[in-house]
Motif scaffolding. Sequence first.
Motif, PDB file in Angstrom:
ATOM      1  N   PRO B 114       0.810  -1.228   0.000  1.00 31.62           N
ATOM      2  CA  PRO B 114       0.000   0.000   0.000  1.00 31.62           C
ATOM      3  C   PRO B 114       0.846   1.283   0.000  1.00 31.62           C
ATOM      4  CG  PRO B 114      -0.847  -1.574   1.591  1.00 31.62           C
ATOM      5  CD  PRO B 114       0.498  -2.079   1.155  1.00 31.62           C
ATOM      6  N   GLY B 115       1.973   1.248   0.672  1.00 31.23           N
ATOM      7  CA  GLY B 115       2.853   2.412   0.685  1.00 31.23           C
ATOM      8  C   GLY B 115       3.376   2.723  -0.702  1.00 31.23           C
ATOM      9  N   LEU B 116       3.843   1.683  -1.384  1.00 38.56           N
ATOM     10  CA  LEU B 116       4.338   1.876  -2.745  1.00 38.56           C
ATOM     11  C   LEU B 116       3.201   2.311  -3.673  1.00 38.56           C
ATOM     12  CD1 LEU B 116       6.823   1.676  -4.609  1.00 38.56           C
ATOM     13  CD2 LEU B 116       6.190  -0.718  -5.036  1.00 38.56           C
ATOM     14  N   THR B 117       2.003   1.785  -3.417  1.00 40.59           N
ATOM     15  CA  THR B 117       0.833   2.176  -4.211  1.00 40.59           C
ATOM     16  C   THR B 117       0.568   3.672  -4.086  1.00 40.59           C
ATOM     17  OG1 THR B 117      -0.179   0.001  -3.865  1.00 40.59           O
ATOM     18  CG2 THR B 117      -1.643   1.785  -4.538  1.00 40.59           C
ATOM     19  N   ALA B 118       0.585   4.168  -2.851  1.00 40.20           N
ATOM     20  CA  ALA B 118       0.361   5.595  -2.627  1.00 40.20           C
ATOM     21  C   ALA B 118       1.446   6.418  -3.311  1.00 40.20           C
ATOM     22  CB  ALA B 118       0.329   5.889  -1.130  1.00 40.20           C
ATOM     23  N   TYR B 119       2.665   5.936  -3.207  1.00 36.06           N
ATOM     24  CA  TYR B 119       3.822   6.651  -3.760  1.00 36.06           C
ATOM     25  C   TYR B 119       3.741   6.753  -5.280  1.00 36.06           C
ATOM     26  CZ  TYR B 119       8.858   7.500  -4.653  1.00 36.06           C
ATOM     27  OH  TYR B 119      10.079   7.996  -5.071  1.00 36.06           O
ATOM     28  N   VAL B 120       3.570   5.624  -5.954  1.00 35.29           N
ATOM     29  CA  VAL B 120       3.542   5.679  -7.423  1.00 35.29           C
ATOM     30  C   VAL B 120       2.234   6.313  -7.906  1.00 35.29           C
ATOM     31  CG1 VAL B 120       5.080   3.701  -7.693  1.00 35.29           C
ATOM     32  CG2 VAL B 120       2.628   3.332  -7.836  1.00 35.29           C
ATOM     33  N   TYR B 264       5.270  -1.499 -10.668  1.00 26.86           N
ATOM     34  CA  TYR B 264       6.227  -0.480 -10.200  1.00 26.86           C
ATOM     35  C   TYR B 264       7.146  -0.979  -9.090  1.00 26.86           C
ATOM     36  CZ  TYR B 264       3.156   2.716 -12.754  1.00 26.86           C
ATOM     37  OH  TYR B 264       2.426   3.341 -13.724  1.00 26.86           O
ATOM     38  N   PHE B 265       7.236  -2.282  -8.909  1.00 25.77           N
ATOM     39  CA  PHE B 265       8.056  -2.767  -7.791  1.00 25.77           C
ATOM     40  C   PHE B 265       9.530  -2.426  -7.964  1.00 25.77           C
ATOM     41  CE2 PHE B 265       4.566  -5.531  -6.057  1.00 25.77           C
ATOM     42  CZ  PHE B 265       4.635  -5.015  -4.771  1.00 25.77           C
ATOM     43  N   ASN B 266       9.926  -2.097  -9.185  1.00 31.07           N
ATOM     44  CA  ASN B 266      11.308  -1.646  -9.393  1.00 31.07           C
ATOM     45  C   ASN B 266      11.593  -0.335  -8.655  1.00 31.07           C
ATOM     46  OD1 ASN B 266       9.505  -0.401 -11.319  1.00 31.07           O
ATOM     47  ND2 ASN B 266      11.322   0.507 -12.263  1.00 31.07           N
ATOM     48  N   LEU B 267      10.527   0.397  -8.313  1.00 33.60           N
ATOM     49  CA  LEU B 267      10.712   1.670  -7.600  1.00 33.60           C
ATOM     50  C   LEU B 267      10.762   1.483  -6.082  1.00 33.60           C
ATOM     51  CD1 LEU B 267       8.325   4.089  -9.572  1.00 33.60           C
ATOM     52  CD2 LEU B 267      10.795   3.828  -9.789  1.00 33.60           C
ATOM     53  N   TYR B 268      10.640   0.233  -5.623  1.00 34.79           N
ATOM     54  CA  TYR B 268      10.568   0.016  -4.173  1.00 34.79           C
ATOM     55  C   TYR B 268      11.795   0.535  -3.417  1.00 34.79           C
ATOM     56  CZ  TYR B 268       9.851  -2.116   0.376  1.00 34.79           C
ATOM     57  OH  TYR B 268       9.708  -2.299   1.724  1.00 34.79           O
ATOM     58  N   PRO B 269      13.016   0.271  -3.896  1.00 36.86           N
ATOM     59  CA  PRO B 269      14.182   0.810  -3.162  1.00 36.86           C
ATOM     60  C   PRO B 269      14.157   2.338  -3.095  1.00 36.86           C
ATOM     61  CG  PRO B 269      14.852  -0.885  -4.749  1.00 36.86           C
ATOM     62  CD  PRO B 269      13.411  -0.590  -5.036  1.00 36.86           C
ATOM     63  N   LYS B 270      13.791   2.994  -4.179  1.00 36.35           N
ATOM     64  CA  LYS B 270      13.710   4.457  -4.214  1.00 36.35           C
ATOM     65  C   LYS B 270      12.640   4.946  -3.219  1.00 36.35           C
ATOM     66  CE  LYS B 270      12.687   8.135  -7.505  1.00 36.35           C
ATOM     67  NZ  LYS B 270      11.898   8.386  -8.711  1.00 36.35           N
ATOM     68  N   PHE B 271      11.538   4.214  -3.188  1.00 37.65           N
ATOM     69  CA  PHE B 271      10.459   4.562  -2.268  1.00 37.65           C
ATOM     70  C   PHE B 271      10.918   4.459  -0.817  1.00 37.65           C
ATOM     71  CE2 PHE B 271       7.085   2.446   0.332  1.00 37.65           C
ATOM     72  CZ  PHE B 271       6.381   3.591   0.658  1.00 37.65           C
ATOM     73  N   LEU B 272      11.627   3.378  -0.497  1.00 38.86           N
ATOM     74  CA  LEU B 272      12.124   3.197   0.882  1.00 38.86           C
ATOM     75  C   LEU B 272      13.033   4.350   1.294  1.00 38.86           C
ATOM     76  CD1 LEU B 272      13.149  -0.480   1.729  1.00 38.86           C
ATOM     77  CD2 LEU B 272      11.193   0.832   2.573  1.00 38.86           C
ATOM     78  N   GLU B 273      13.925   4.723   0.381  1.00 39.11           N
ATOM     79  CA  GLU B 273      14.836   5.849   0.640  1.00 39.11           C
ATOM     80  C   GLU B 273      14.065   7.120   0.961  1.00 39.11           C
ATOM     81  OE1 GLU B 273      17.960   7.109  -2.244  1.00 39.11           O
ATOM     82  OE2 GLU B 273      18.213   4.926  -2.436  1.00 39.11           O
ATOM     83  N   PHE B 274      12.934   7.281   0.280  1.00 34.74           N
ATOM     84  CA  PHE B 274      12.095   8.469   0.476  1.00 34.74           C
ATOM     85  C   PHE B 274      11.337   8.398   1.797  1.00 34.74           C
ATOM     86  CE2 PHE B 274       7.592   9.706   0.149  1.00 34.74           C
ATOM     87  CZ  PHE B 274       7.689  11.088  -0.020  1.00 34.74           C
ATOM     88  N   ILE B 275      10.762   7.234   2.081  1.00 39.96           N
ATOM     89  CA  ILE B 275       9.773   7.172   3.166  1.00 39.96           C
ATOM     90  C   ILE B 275      10.411   6.984   4.545  1.00 39.96           C
ATOM     91  CG2 ILE B 275       9.284   4.672   3.021  1.00 39.96           C
ATOM     92  CD1 ILE B 275       6.489   7.200   3.298  1.00 39.96           C
TER      93      ILE B 275
END
Lengths: 320, 320
Positions: B114-120, B264-275
């Motif tokens: 859900p976090g990645l969903t909100a992000y993308v 968009y799971f390829n963006l997960y590391p970028k998302f973690l860095e952000f969140i």
Amino acid sequence: MYVSTNGTIKLKVPEGSNGVVVKNLYLSCDPYMRNLMKKPITENDDMESIDNPIIGFGVAKVLDSGHPSFKKGDLVWGNTKWEEYSLITNSQFLFKIQHTNVPLSYYTGILGMPGLTAYVGFYEICSPKRGENVFISAASGAVGQLVGQFAKLLGCYVVGSAGSKEKVDLLKNKFKFDEAFNYKEESDLDATLKRYFPEGIDIYFENVGGKMLDAVLLNMRAHGRIAGCGMISQYNLDKPEGVHNLMHLIYKRVRMEGFVVTDYFNLYPKFLEFILPHIAEGKIVYVEDIAEGLESGPSALIGLFSGLNVGKQVVLVARE
Amino acid sequence: MYVSTNGTIKLKVPEGSNGVVVKNLYLSCDPYMRNLMKKPITENDDMESIDNPIIGFGVAKVLDSGHPSFKKGDLVWGNTKWEEYSLITNSQFLFKIQHTNVPLSYYTGILGMPGLTAYVGFYEICSPKRGENVFISAASGAVGQLVGQFAKLLGCYVVGSAGSKEKVDLLKNKFKFDEAFNYKEESDLDATLKRYFPEGIDIYFENVGGKMLDAVLLNMRAHGRIAGCGMISQYNLDKPEGVHNLMHLIYKRVRMEGFVVTDYFNLYPKFLEFILPHIAEGKIVYVEDIAEGLESGPSALIGLFSGLNVGKQVVLVARE
């Protein structure tokens, strides 16, 4: 505007105005005009009113001009009114016609607003790629016939729907669509689309709305695009039909995007550069349905909504 | 998988398999799971079947691994099953948990799908700009509460809808939305939205569909964007409600785009860095609703569809 001398009437721009007085030659019948006869949707809408001539696109000849970009004798296309002579005070959407080796009426269609609509709708909104599956509704209309031909130029598989055998024949034989069908003869549009698109639709060019859109949604492919150009089937309804299958926008990751051509008039010169050679070489053809005389205008306009026109509906007001 | 020695049971990956045997700790209740209990929409869908455990996202501990990326003792989140112990043979959506200075349950929510969903959904699909007007439905849910906070971080005006006074208070006081309302107390959603958005909506983050979408369409601003994330109000209906105001996508030039987070799971590391820093600094908060015990899972899942959960619904299966 009117100066009478020796029993004749001269039409002149009012002193100090930057308006343009024109003789209207061709008037364009376009579905969007119906919506200007309802209550305004946005505050900026230029709505029709019962005591004024209909406003619309057309081709005209300049009789007098207070505007530096236009002079007497110029041929122009753009926003005008449904009357023999018009004073155009807003020249934001008025363009001087530079190329006259084509039928002048083309500036109500392929070289005018519908042509630019097809161009920006397909190339800018649909993000098309070679080999994709393209479906166009109201496909023999002013815009649809061009979108289909643009898609064929790009190497797409192209199917169109229309409302008569004559139009279906036109789509297949004149515009060289891969397939076409008469939606009035199909009882299950979902099954019809599955027959023509066993692998699904990548691009839907939306001109009709309602039931057709609902069936298309069931048949979109992953990452498909829907260009919302018009929804002619809905304009005469008091309440638009409900569309039930929007969840498929999510399941299939579809982008559905509405657009209005007036946002893209800056692309008109680029569009002309693109389209004129294609017309000259016979690679793009255009079919018009010309009603003669201003008095035929109302029935021609109304005919759009039951599909009486075959091709772009134009009203001939006067020959030069 | 089961090797019995001296009356005890050891869970091991089958010989030669690259699967992973896990002990499930937290299971995630997500609205999309309802749709996997219907007939498949696309051929690739991993559907639920009546004789197998429910599949879904969760947090788990690795007991045995035949996969080079995971080893015994690792904490992981991703696709698992609703049971105490699972053999995961498809590790495409299985991620090793690297940061454990946060509640582990967060990996079913703010740090998970859900976090990645909100992000993308917000940053990739909505194309947000500072100062824009953002509306979020189901705004206190697993995704909505984050989208609203992201929009506030960007300097947007943010309004959310939810289904109880408690949730509305949460939106305003905990998540710092500018405004929030209880949609169950509004008899005319169009009028409600006009009250909160006198100048219209630039961005709608769509979680519910149906009547709310129809009202939003009437209130979109020119060039607005709608991110289609979910339509929870429709999942339990045999036939989804009709949406009547799609013509406004055209009038207002709106882009409505569905998306699915698995793209968009390829963006997960970028998302973690952000969140992660935002969580550490208390700039983003997260509310969970944790049901205790695997046996509470079914009612927790069903509760999503009447909004019984307050915040992200999680099922605690076992503490480490």
